[in-house]
Design a protein around this motif. Structure first.
Motif, PDB file in Angstrom:
ATOM      1  N   THR A  91     -18.591  11.655   9.246  1.00  0.00           N
ATOM      2  CA  THR A  91     -17.213  12.126   9.124  1.00  0.00           C
ATOM      3  C   THR A  91     -16.435  11.755  10.375  1.00  0.00           C
ATOM      4  OG1 THR A  91     -17.757  14.288  10.079  1.00  0.00           O
ATOM      5  CG2 THR A  91     -17.943  14.055   7.679  1.00  0.00           C
ATOM      6  N   THR A 151     -13.232  16.652   2.128  1.00  0.00           N
ATOM      7  CA  THR A 151     -12.331  17.765   2.400  1.00  0.00           C
ATOM      8  C   THR A 151     -11.432  18.073   1.215  1.00  0.00           C
ATOM      9  OG1 THR A 151     -12.309  17.237   4.763  1.00  0.00           O
ATOM     10  CG2 THR A 151     -10.533  18.620   3.948  1.00  0.00           C
ATOM     11  N   LEU A 209     -21.441  20.730   2.305  1.00  0.00           N
ATOM     12  CA  LEU A 209     -20.054  20.672   2.746  1.00  0.00           C
ATOM     13  C   LEU A 209     -19.073  20.798   1.593  1.00  0.00           C
ATOM     14  CD1 LEU A 209     -21.706  19.048   5.073  1.00  0.00           C
ATOM     15  CD2 LEU A 209     -19.473  18.139   5.646  1.00  0.00           C
ATOM     16  N   THR A 255     -14.240  11.864   5.365  1.00  0.00           N
ATOM     17  CA  THR A 255     -13.592  13.151   5.651  1.00  0.00           C
ATOM     18  C   THR A 255     -12.588  13.505   4.567  1.00  0.00           C
ATOM     19  OG1 THR A 255     -13.861  12.870   8.039  1.00  0.00           O
ATOM     20  CG2 THR A 255     -12.173  14.408   7.312  1.00  0.00           C
ATOM     21  N   PHE A 295      -7.151  22.182   4.627  1.00  0.00           N
ATOM     22  CA  PHE A 295      -7.341  20.766   4.937  1.00  0.00           C
ATOM     23  C   PHE A 295      -7.614  20.561   6.421  1.00  0.00           C
ATOM     24  CE2 PHE A 295      -5.726  16.598   6.188  1.00  0.00           C
ATOM     25  CZ  PHE A 295      -6.439  15.773   5.329  1.00  0.00           C
ATOM     26  N   GLY A 325     -11.184  21.721   7.185  1.00  0.00           N
ATOM     27  CA  GLY A 325     -12.184  20.760   6.738  1.00  0.00           C
ATOM     28  C   GLY A 325     -12.121  19.457   7.507  1.00  0.00           C
ATOM     29  N   TYR A 326     -10.927  19.038   7.864  1.00  0.00           N
ATOM     30  CA  TYR A 326     -10.736  17.785   8.603  1.00  0.00           C
ATOM     31  C   TYR A 326     -11.381  17.867   9.985  1.00  0.00           C
ATOM     32  CZ  TYR A 326      -8.147  13.646  10.234  1.00  0.00           C
ATOM     33  OH  TYR A 326      -7.802  12.413  10.724  1.00  0.00           O
ATOM     34  N   VAL A 354     -11.181  21.646  -1.124  1.00  0.00           N
ATOM     35  CA  VAL A 354      -9.932  22.348  -0.818  1.00  0.00           C
ATOM     36  C   VAL A 354      -9.074  22.493  -2.066  1.00  0.00           C
ATOM     37  CG1 VAL A 354      -7.726  22.153   0.389  1.00  0.00           C
ATOM     38  CG2 VAL A 354      -9.844  21.789   1.629  1.00  0.00           C
ATOM     39  N   ASN A 382     -13.863  19.943  10.777  1.00  0.00           N
ATOM     40  CA  ASN A 382     -15.175  20.577  10.673  1.00  0.00           C
ATOM     41  C   ASN A 382     -16.243  19.710  11.340  1.00  0.00           C
ATOM     42  OD1 ASN A 382     -17.424  22.030  10.023  1.00  0.00           O
ATOM     43  ND2 ASN A 382     -17.089  21.988   7.811  1.00  0.00           N
TER      44      ASN A 382
END
Length: 310
Positions: free
Chosen positions: A256, A109, A173, A105, A234, A237-238, A113, A240
């Motif tokens: 993830t 991410t 991703l 992750t 962040f 994405g964390y 980002v 997601n």
């Protein structure tokens, strides 16, 4: 003169109680009601987190034997040990799924980002301070694109990635995020519009070019806005889950943290394993809590749209 003085002193003493009466303030009923509602709302928000935290330290035997929620458990850290010692991912990939999910992750991410934030920042600087033909038209087109819901293109995007042979894999991703985001660019442009043009003119007179002005003036002054957008990106994405579920299914080595937390009830499905589920949830929330504690000052400044005004 003496009579007048006596009259003045006596009148002053007579007016003193009246002044005291005027200074008395009414009981702040509205403020008390407002703060009471805010406290109750805060308790309501944190109540689920409190129950998760308490359950994570509750022994399985106590959960099974109790007929209601255990508010005062017999403290144990066994659920946290079990996550790292009895996980099926250890046999499959040689590492606990929680740790593997956290590592995956982070790099999946942070890469899009950070790079995407840089691209969005440069675009925002160009739209805010650089004069070029078609600037307003291009900006208007980007605003129109923001109106379209991204969910409407989900199937088309998935078909496109399949045609590129990116599925299953991590490229869907990572690659899209490298080009920045329109929302991030729009936010940063609004912040940069508040930075004085006089600073840029002075910098140009000192010999700074496009990149020199961006890194030495625009970025330091807009740092709170960049940090605020970094936190938003962040956290997104964390957490997601759907994108990872679509493109990483069947790839245990690329699991993830969100996927692992979604599988936790399957990995630990015995009666009384709810403490392990809650322990994994606490471990998953911990990095975000630490990030916010460290960055909260800049985050609040960025959201408040501070900046040097002309």
């Amino acid at each position: 003169m003496d009579n007048n003085a006596e009259f003045g002193i006596s009148s002053a003493f007579e007016e003193a109680p009246k002044a005291k009466k005027k200074r008395r303030r009414k009981f702040p009923v509205k403020k008390v009601i407002c703060y009471t509602l805010l406290v109750l709302y805060t308790v309501w928000l944190f109540f689920p987190m409190l129950t998760i935290f308490i359950t994570s330290f509750t022994p399985a035997e106590q959960i099974v034997t109790s007929e209601s929620f255990v508010w005062l458990p017999k403290f144990t850290i066994e659920p946290y040990k079990q996550i790292f010692t009895t996980d099926l991912y250890i046999d499959e990939v040689g590492m606990p799924g929680l740790l593997l999910g956290f590592i995956n992750t982070m790099w999946m991410t942070l890469l899009p980002v950070i790079v995407g934030l840089f691209v969005s920042g440069v675009s925002a600087y160009a739209f805010s301070k650089i004069k070029f033909k078609g600037k307003e038209i291009l900006f208007a087109i980007e605003i129109v694109i923001m109106v379209f819901p991204l969910g409407a293109f989900g199937v088309i995007t998935q078909i496109f990635y399949y045609q590129l042979d990116w599925v299953p894999g991590v490229l869907p991703l990572i690659i899209p995020g490298l080009f920045g985001g329109i929302g991030t660019m729009f936010f940063l442009r609004m912040y940069m519009d508040g930075i004085s043009d006089g600073l840029l003119e002075a910098a140009k007179m000192d010999g700074l070019g496009f990149w020199g002005i961006f890194f030495k003036i625009m970025f330091p002054l807009a740092k709170p806005a960049f940090i605020a957008q970094f936190i938003f990106g962040f956290v997104g994405g964390y957490n997601n889950y759907m994108t990872a579920l679509l493109y990483l299914s069947g790839e245990p080595k690329f699991v993830t943290l969100s996927l692992y937390l979604g599988e936790i009830t399957t990995l630990f499905n015995n009666q009384g394993d709810s403490n392990i589920h809650c322990a994994a949830a606490v471990m998953g929330m911990l990095p975000l809590i630490i990030l916010y504690i460290i960055m909260q000052k800049y985050f609040i400044e960025g959201v408040a749209m501070g900046g040097e005004k002309e």
